[in-house]
Design a protein around this motif. Structure first.
Motif, PDB file in Angstrom:
ATOM      1  N   ARG A 130       0.569  -1.388   0.328  1.00 19.56           N
ATOM      2  CA  ARG A 130       0.008  -0.109  -0.010  1.00 19.56           C
ATOM      3  C   ARG A 130       0.839   1.532  -0.139  1.00 19.56           C
ATOM      4  O   ARG A 130       0.564   2.308   0.154  1.00 19.56           O
ATOM      5  CB  ARG A 130      -1.039  -0.098   1.124  1.00 19.56           C
ATOM      6  N   ILE A 131       2.012   1.102  -0.327  1.00 19.86           N
ATOM      7  CA  ILE A 131       2.817   2.002  -0.328  1.00 19.86           C
ATOM      8  C   ILE A 131       3.656   2.381  -1.484  1.00 19.86           C
ATOM      9  O   ILE A 131       4.196   1.713  -2.045  1.00 19.86           O
ATOM     10  CB  ILE A 131       4.492   1.957   0.599  1.00 19.86           C
ATOM     11  N   ARG A 135       9.184   4.540  -2.493  1.00 17.46           N
ATOM     12  CA  ARG A 135       9.547   3.920  -1.115  1.00 17.46           C
ATOM     13  C   ARG A 135       9.390   2.360  -0.702  1.00 17.46           C
ATOM     14  O   ARG A 135      10.698   2.348   0.172  1.00 17.46           O
ATOM     15  CB  ARG A 135       8.442   5.104  -0.525  1.00 17.46           C
ATOM     16  N   LEU A 169       9.590   8.641   4.611  1.00 18.79           N
ATOM     17  CA  LEU A 169       7.433   8.624   4.553  1.00 18.79           C
ATOM     18  C   LEU A 169       7.664   7.448   4.013  1.00 18.79           C
ATOM     19  O   LEU A 169       6.481   7.205   4.803  1.00 18.79           O
ATOM     20  CB  LEU A 169       7.963   9.178   2.679  1.00 18.79           C
ATOM     21  N   ARG A 172       6.304   7.057   8.406  1.00 25.26           N
ATOM     22  CA  ARG A 172       5.427   7.424   8.147  1.00 25.26           C
ATOM     23  C   ARG A 172       4.170   6.871   7.759  1.00 25.26           C
ATOM     24  O   ARG A 172       2.846   6.921   8.406  1.00 25.26           O
ATOM     25  CB  ARG A 172       5.367   9.490   7.682  1.00 25.26           C
ATOM     26  N   ASP A 173       4.389   6.418   6.948  1.00 28.90           N
ATOM     27  CA  ASP A 173       3.232   5.536   5.762  1.00 28.90           C
ATOM     28  C   ASP A 173       2.844   4.580   7.202  1.00 28.90           C
ATOM     29  O   ASP A 173       1.507   4.441   7.282  1.00 28.90           O
ATOM     30  CB  ASP A 173       3.415   5.820   4.874  1.00 28.90           C
ATOM     31  N   LYS A 176       1.134   5.567  10.014  1.00 28.93           N
ATOM     32  CA  LYS A 176      -0.398   5.915   9.810  1.00 28.93           C
ATOM     33  C   LYS A 176      -1.058   4.747   9.359  1.00 28.93           C
ATOM     34  O   LYS A 176      -2.311   4.684  10.245  1.00 28.93           O
ATOM     35  CB  LYS A 176      -0.710   6.156   8.165  1.00 28.93           C
TER      36      LYS A 176
END
Length: 198
Positions: A130-131, A135, A169, A172-173, A176
């Motif tokens: 899902r990233i 990344r 990043l 961070r993802d 979440k």
């Protein structure tokens, strides 16, 4: 019941089976745990525990009703356990059996760890689907495949700073995603554990 009364101890000394049952129920778990800790074999721990209580029963006339049974019982336990260990070490056949049991237990534990790790890695890769691709690729190179930021930068033909940005990043993802999937908390330590290596 956490302690034995003088009356129960006296009844035990006199051969009362109900008093013996109370002694047995009070100390069984601790005695067996001690035996298992030193033998690493359930059936042997059971045998040694039975031997301990048999010896206590046979020596009950020597007990002082004014004193607790526990110290005496644990002395018997240590003697029984260390006698077994001494016999085991002097008997090559027993030594081989004991070593075989230990190695078998180690092998089963290693297989379980390997299976769990593979399942966790598969789940992590699924979540990472899902990233964004760059990344995800950066994260996999650095955190799963074990490359340094510099090595990943060289492989992807980007700067080390770009790798650091992608990793920041990605973390961070994943943080979440953790809000929406409780099981991801198992993976969060992985995200931060290797930072000091770069």
């Amino acid at each position: 019941m956490t302690v034995l009364t003088k009356g129960i101890i006296q009844d035990f000394i006199n051969g009362d089976e109900y008093a013996f049952t109370q002694v047995y129920q009070l100390y069984y778990k601790d005695i067996r745990a001690y035996c298992f800790q030193h033998t690493r074999a359930a059936e042997i721990a059971d045998e040694l525990t039975s031997d301990v209580f048999l010896r206590l029963w046979e020596a009950r006339a020597n007990l002082d009703p004014e004193r607790e049974i526990k110290p005496y019982l644990f002395t018997i336990t240590k003697n029984v356990t260390f006698s077994w260990l001494k016999r085991m070490l002097s008997d090559q056949k027993m030594k081989n059996v004991f070593r075989g049991r230990y190695l078998s237990a180690q092998e089963e534990a290693s297989q379980h760890v390997a299976i769990t790790a593979a399942m966790d890695l598969a789940l992590l890769r699924k979540i990472m689907g899902r990233i964004p691709a760059k990344r995800r690729q950066t994260f996999e190179l650095c955190k799963i495949d074990g490359f340094t930021y510099a090595e990943a930068a060289n492989m992807l033909s980007v700067s080390k700073e770009t790798i650091k940005e992608h990793m920041s990043l990605a973390k961070r993802d994943l943080n979440k995603l953790a809000d929406a999937a409780d099981y991801l908390y198992f993976f969060l330590p992985l995200l931060f554990s290797l930072d000091n290596l770069f």
